[in-house]
Motif scaffolding. Structure first.
Motif, PDB file in Angstrom:
ATOM      1  N   MET A   8       0.902  -1.071   0.104  1.00  0.00           N
ATOM      2  CA  MET A   8      -0.035  -0.063   0.016  1.00  0.00           C
ATOM      3  C   MET A   8       0.831   1.273   0.032  1.00  0.00           C
ATOM      4  O   MET A   8       1.956   1.265   0.816  1.00  0.00           O
ATOM      5  CB  MET A   8      -0.884   0.103   1.183  1.00  0.00           C
ATOM      6  CG  MET A   8      -1.732   1.041   1.315  1.00  0.00           C
ATOM      7  SD  MET A   8      -2.984   1.040   2.783  1.00  0.00           S
ATOM      8  CE  MET A   8      -3.960  -0.155   2.267  1.00  0.00           C
ATOM      9  N   PRO A   9       0.455   2.340  -0.989  1.00  0.00           N
ATOM     10  CA  PRO A   9       1.431   3.569  -0.770  1.00  0.00           C
ATOM     11  C   PRO A   9       1.492   4.278   0.495  1.00  0.00           C
ATOM     12  O   PRO A   9       0.367   4.254   1.310  1.00  0.00           O
ATOM     13  CB  PRO A   9       0.635   4.495  -2.012  1.00  0.00           C
ATOM     14  CG  PRO A   9      -0.192   3.528  -2.683  1.00  0.00           C
ATOM     15  CD  PRO A   9      -0.584   2.233  -1.946  1.00  0.00           C
ATOM     16  N   ASP A  10       2.499   4.662   0.624  1.00  0.00           N
ATOM     17  CA  ASP A  10       2.801   5.196   2.189  1.00  0.00           C
ATOM     18  C   ASP A  10       2.528   6.885   1.856  1.00  0.00           C
ATOM     19  O   ASP A  10       3.656   7.549   1.202  1.00  0.00           O
ATOM     20  CB  ASP A  10       4.172   5.058   2.724  1.00  0.00           C
ATOM     21  CG  ASP A  10       4.433   5.852   3.818  1.00  0.00           C
ATOM     22  OD1 ASP A  10       3.522   6.363   4.410  1.00  0.00           O
ATOM     23  OD2 ASP A  10       5.323   5.364   4.485  1.00  0.00           O
ATOM     24  N   PRO A  11       1.605   7.883   2.219  1.00  0.00           N
ATOM     25  CA  PRO A  11       1.615   9.005   2.025  1.00  0.00           C
ATOM     26  C   PRO A  11       2.794   9.888   2.652  1.00  0.00           C
ATOM     27  O   PRO A  11       2.952  11.132   2.465  1.00  0.00           O
ATOM     28  CB  PRO A  11       0.208   9.339   2.287  1.00  0.00           C
ATOM     29  CG  PRO A  11      -0.156   8.333   3.506  1.00  0.00           C
ATOM     30  CD  PRO A  11       0.491   6.927   2.818  1.00  0.00           C
ATOM     31  N   THR A  12       3.399   9.258   3.843  1.00  0.00           N
ATOM     32  CA  THR A  12       4.258   9.967   4.130  1.00  0.00           C
ATOM     33  C   THR A  12       5.535  10.174   3.389  1.00  0.00           C
ATOM     34  O   THR A  12       6.701  10.792   3.654  1.00  0.00           O
ATOM     35  CB  THR A  12       4.796   9.598   5.657  1.00  0.00           C
ATOM     36  OG1 THR A  12       5.300   8.114   5.456  1.00  0.00           O
ATOM     37  CG2 THR A  12       3.599   9.476   6.550  1.00  0.00           C
ATOM     38  N   GLU A  14       7.482  10.279  -2.784  1.00  0.00           N
ATOM     39  CA  GLU A  14       7.021   9.707  -4.140  1.00  0.00           C
ATOM     40  C   GLU A  14       5.584   9.223  -3.893  1.00  0.00           C
ATOM     41  O   GLU A  14       4.606   9.326  -5.175  1.00  0.00           O
ATOM     42  CB  GLU A  14       8.127   8.800  -4.739  1.00  0.00           C
ATOM     43  CG  GLU A  14       9.273   9.240  -5.043  1.00  0.00           C
ATOM     44  CD  GLU A  14      10.175   9.344  -3.649  1.00  0.00           C
ATOM     45  OE1 GLU A  14       9.879   9.196  -2.402  1.00  0.00           O
ATOM     46  OE2 GLU A  14      11.606   9.994  -3.899  1.00  0.00           O
ATOM     47  N   ASP A  15       5.253   8.689  -2.938  1.00  0.00           N
ATOM     48  CA  ASP A  15       3.847   8.039  -2.761  1.00  0.00           C
ATOM     49  C   ASP A  15       2.999   9.031  -2.695  1.00  0.00           C
ATOM     50  O   ASP A  15       1.887   9.115  -3.301  1.00  0.00           O
ATOM     51  CB  ASP A  15       3.705   7.105  -1.723  1.00  0.00           C
ATOM     52  CG  ASP A  15       4.535   5.812  -1.764  1.00  0.00           C
ATOM     53  OD1 ASP A  15       4.960   5.506  -2.988  1.00  0.00           O
ATOM     54  OD2 ASP A  15       4.793   5.031  -0.771  1.00  0.00           O
ATOM     55  N   ARG A  38      -1.723  12.991  -8.124  1.00  0.00           N
ATOM     56  CA  ARG A  38      -1.879  13.080  -9.292  1.00  0.00           C
ATOM     57  C   ARG A  38      -3.023  11.942  -9.582  1.00  0.00           C
ATOM     58  O   ARG A  38      -3.537  12.226 -10.721  1.00  0.00           O
ATOM     59  CB  ARG A  38      -0.656  12.596  -9.846  1.00  0.00           C
ATOM     60  CG  ARG A  38       0.615  13.502  -9.953  1.00  0.00           C
ATOM     61  CD  ARG A  38       1.889  13.044 -10.712  1.00  0.00           C
ATOM     62  NE  ARG A  38       1.463  12.688 -12.047  1.00  0.00           N
ATOM     63  CZ  ARG A  38       1.868  13.922 -12.901  1.00  0.00           C
ATOM     64  NH1 ARG A  38       2.690  14.684 -12.848  1.00  0.00           N
ATOM     65  NH2 ARG A  38       1.626  13.376 -14.133  1.00  0.00           N
ATOM     66  N   ALA A  39      -3.128  11.239  -8.564  1.00  0.00           N
ATOM     67  CA  ALA A  39      -4.515  10.085  -9.079  1.00  0.00           C
ATOM     68  C   ALA A  39      -5.606  10.784  -8.449  1.00  0.00           C
ATOM     69  O   ALA A  39      -6.798   9.914  -8.748  1.00  0.00           O
ATOM     70  CB  ALA A  39      -3.897   8.660  -8.452  1.00  0.00           C
ATOM     71  N   ALA A  40      -5.652  11.591  -7.735  1.00  0.00           N
ATOM     72  CA  ALA A  40      -6.957  12.223  -7.006  1.00  0.00           C
ATOM     73  C   ALA A  40      -8.194  12.422  -7.832  1.00  0.00           C
ATOM     74  O   ALA A  40      -7.693  13.190  -8.896  1.00  0.00           O
ATOM     75  CB  ALA A  40      -6.359  13.207  -6.067  1.00  0.00           C
ATOM     76  N   ALA A  47      -0.274  37.838  -7.550  1.00  0.00           N
ATOM     77  CA  ALA A  47      -1.184  37.116  -8.098  1.00  0.00           C
ATOM     78  C   ALA A  47      -1.812  36.273  -7.023  1.00  0.00           C
ATOM     79  O   ALA A  47      -1.068  36.097  -5.813  1.00  0.00           O
ATOM     80  CB  ALA A  47      -0.597  36.100  -9.065  1.00  0.00           C
ATOM     81  N   GLY A  48      -3.093  35.868  -7.034  1.00  0.00           N
ATOM     82  CA  GLY A  48      -3.893  34.836  -6.092  1.00  0.00           C
ATOM     83  C   GLY A  48      -4.716  33.917  -6.893  1.00  0.00           C
ATOM     84  O   GLY A  48      -5.124  33.993  -8.136  1.00  0.00           O
ATOM     85  N   ARG A  49      -4.958  32.843  -5.877  1.00  0.00           N
ATOM     86  CA  ARG A  49      -6.075  31.857  -6.777  1.00  0.00           C
ATOM     87  C   ARG A  49      -6.785  31.509  -5.394  1.00  0.00           C
ATOM     88  O   ARG A  49      -6.150  31.232  -4.114  1.00  0.00           O
ATOM     89  CB  ARG A  49      -5.625  31.075  -7.400  1.00  0.00           C
ATOM     90  CG  ARG A  49      -6.347  30.074  -8.106  1.00  0.00           C
ATOM     91  CD  ARG A  49      -6.082  29.402  -9.393  1.00  0.00           C
ATOM     92  NE  ARG A  49      -7.071  28.702  -9.847  1.00  0.00           N
ATOM     93  CZ  ARG A  49      -7.591  29.306 -11.221  1.00  0.00           C
ATOM     94  NH1 ARG A  49      -6.966  30.154 -11.786  1.00  0.00           N
ATOM     95  NH2 ARG A  49      -8.486  28.618 -11.913  1.00  0.00           N
ATOM     96  N   ASP A  50      -8.164  31.095  -5.572  1.00  0.00           N
ATOM     97  CA  ASP A  50      -9.093  30.463  -4.767  1.00  0.00           C
ATOM     98  C   ASP A  50      -8.548  29.027  -4.495  1.00  0.00           C
ATOM     99  O   ASP A  50      -8.359  28.602  -5.520  1.00  0.00           O
ATOM    100  CB  ASP A  50     -10.369  30.690  -5.008  1.00  0.00           C
ATOM    101  CG  ASP A  50     -11.256  29.895  -4.137  1.00  0.00           C
ATOM    102  OD1 ASP A  50     -11.198  29.910  -2.741  1.00  0.00           O
ATOM    103  OD2 ASP A  50     -12.273  29.169  -4.844  1.00  0.00           O
ATOM    104  N   ILE A  51      -8.419  28.465  -3.320  1.00  0.00           N
ATOM    105  CA  ILE A  51      -8.222  27.214  -3.197  1.00  0.00           C
ATOM    106  C   ILE A  51      -9.529  26.440  -3.542  1.00  0.00           C
ATOM    107  O   ILE A  51     -10.480  26.313  -2.690  1.00  0.00           O
ATOM    108  CB  ILE A  51      -7.565  26.671  -1.827  1.00  0.00           C
ATOM    109  CG1 ILE A  51      -6.256  27.288  -1.685  1.00  0.00           C
ATOM    110  CG2 ILE A  51      -7.527  25.219  -1.687  1.00  0.00           C
ATOM    111  CD1 ILE A  51      -5.683  27.215  -0.240  1.00  0.00           C
ATOM    112  N   SER A  52      -9.447  25.504  -4.591  1.00  0.00           N
ATOM    113  CA  SER A  52     -10.663  24.844  -5.187  1.00  0.00           C
ATOM    114  C   SER A  52     -10.757  23.424  -4.563  1.00  0.00           C
ATOM    115  O   SER A  52     -10.100  23.086  -3.841  1.00  0.00           O
ATOM    116  CB  SER A  52     -10.965  25.066  -6.524  1.00  0.00           C
ATOM    117  OG  SER A  52      -9.836  24.480  -7.147  1.00  0.00           O
ATOM    118  N   MET A  53     -11.663  22.673  -5.524  1.00  0.00           N
ATOM    119  CA  MET A  53     -11.758  21.352  -5.020  1.00  0.00           C
ATOM    120  C   MET A  53     -10.528  20.703  -5.342  1.00  0.00           C
ATOM    121  O   MET A  53     -10.194  19.699  -5.069  1.00  0.00           O
ATOM    122  CB  MET A  53     -12.922  20.851  -6.247  1.00  0.00           C
ATOM    123  CG  MET A  53     -14.320  21.197  -5.698  1.00  0.00           C
ATOM    124  SD  MET A  53     -14.852  20.382  -4.177  1.00  0.00           S
ATOM    125  CE  MET A  53     -15.163  18.820  -4.470  1.00  0.00           C
ATOM    126  N   ALA A  54      -9.564  21.059  -6.149  1.00  0.00           N
ATOM    127  CA  ALA A  54      -8.271  20.560  -6.442  1.00  0.00           C
ATOM    128  C   ALA A  54      -7.422  20.651  -5.307  1.00  0.00           C
ATOM    129  O   ALA A  54      -6.159  20.261  -5.298  1.00  0.00           O
ATOM    130  CB  ALA A  54      -7.735  20.997  -7.543  1.00  0.00           C
TER     131      ALA A  54
END
Length: 329
Positions: free
Chosen positions: A1-5, A8-9, A15-17, A215-222
């Motif tokens: 199982m990938p380790d999010p800590t 690379e994982d 990227r897969a989200a 510059a600025g951007r709203d943090i969206s669903m991504a």
């Protein structure tokens, strides 16, 4: 199982989200839209920002639209109505503007369901003091959907096209909040009264009008990094981001991936010249809002993540577009 800590994982998981995959679907429209240069009364309008910015004699009209995630509409129609207002209003403030009015589009299986959505829209409008001036209703639809289109006005812009190499990258959010139990949503504004919420949002136009922010951007669903990628791609630059510098609430200590992908009810990423960083941070600190330097804009096309002693490329725009719009198109 990938380790999010592991870096690379973590990158593989980002990227897969599904939220990142949906943002990349915007690129399907690119070939049809990019050859077309929108003009309003002879003035060009850039494609890809949080809103369309239409230049006027005394500033800009801002125009945006949002459709709410269908599973949310189906399971929590009242919250979906409120979210339709929140997402649109945040887009206007993220561009350095103030909301004026909006219209809605509701599809519902019956009038009872439509009424629940409308209550959410109504209460959201009251909370943000924005007028709802019309819309469309279909109350015998086979599926539920809610969308809204908003009009705003700005004197000066915070645009995703203006990040420059050397800018500091600032993450702005409120760490007092909670995760939604079923959706990747960080609710950090429910504890605020309407006037307090509007005061906090008005800090964005303050930055724009003072010239403190490139510059600025709203943090969206991504999420934070996906929204950052959109801003960097539009500006035609890269960045180096230090994951250890990203502030997180206690609830996210063991949920860092969820935190990076969360859609906050109040969250922005800014590109700021070094000489203005302290002023911008103090502006938010005066209202107990977190504003942390998490990296720097760099020349080139690579977005590099750093974590402890590790370093890896999150994205390279020269090899793969994210949403497909940039200054180079």
């Amino acid at each position: 199982m990938p380790d999010p800590t592991r870096l690379e994982d973590l990158i593989s998981a980002l990227r897969a989200a599904p939220a990142w995959q949906r943002k990349q679907e915007i690129g399907v429209l690119r070939d049809d839209l990019i050859p077309h240069q929108p003009l309003v009364e002879g003035r060009p309008v850039q494609l890809g920002d949080d809103t369309a910015a239409i230049e006027t004699a005394d500033g800009y009209l801002l125009l945006a639209a949002e459709v709410i995630y269908p599973p949310l509409v189906q399971s929590e129609p009242y919250l979906a109505g409120r979210s339709a207002i929140l997402t649109n209003v945040n887009d206007i403030y993220a561009m350095g503007g103030y909301p004026l009015a909006l219209v809605n589009v509701i599809l519902a299986e019956n009038t009872e369901a439509a009424t629940t959505i409308m209550r959410g829209l109504r209460d959201g409008c009251a909370r943000y003091e924005v007028a709802m001036v019309g819309g469309h209703l279909t109350a015998n639809s086979q599926f539920a959907s809610v969308a809204a289109c908003i009009l705003g006005r700005a004197k000066k812009l915070l645009s995703s096209f203006n990040a420059r190499p050397g800018d500091a990258l600032l993450h702005v959010t409120n760490l007092r909040g909670q995760f939604h139990p079923r959706f990747q949503f960080w609710d950090c504004s429910a504890h605020l009264a309407g006037p307090e919420l509007r005061r906090d949002l008005a800090l964005l136009p303050t930055l724009a009008e003072a010239g403190w922010c490139d510059a600025g951007r709203d943090i969206s669903m991504a999420g934070l990094l996906g929204s950052l990628l959109m801003m960097l791609e539009l500006s035609g630059v890269g960045a180096a981001v230090d994951l250890d510098c990203i502030p997180r609430p206690m609830e996210a200590e063991d949920r860092f991936l969820d935190w990076l992908l969360a859609f906050p009810s109040y969250g922005f990423v800014l590109a700021v010249r070094p000489e203005h960083v302290a002023t911008v941070q103090q502006t938010f600190a005066n209202h107990d809002i977190t504003c942390a330097v998490i990296g720097q804009v760099t020349p080139g096309s690579q977005v590099i993540l750093r974590q402890k002693q590790a370093e890896a490329v999150l994205w390279d725009f020269s090899e793969e577009p994210f949403i497909g719009f940039s200054q180079k198109n």
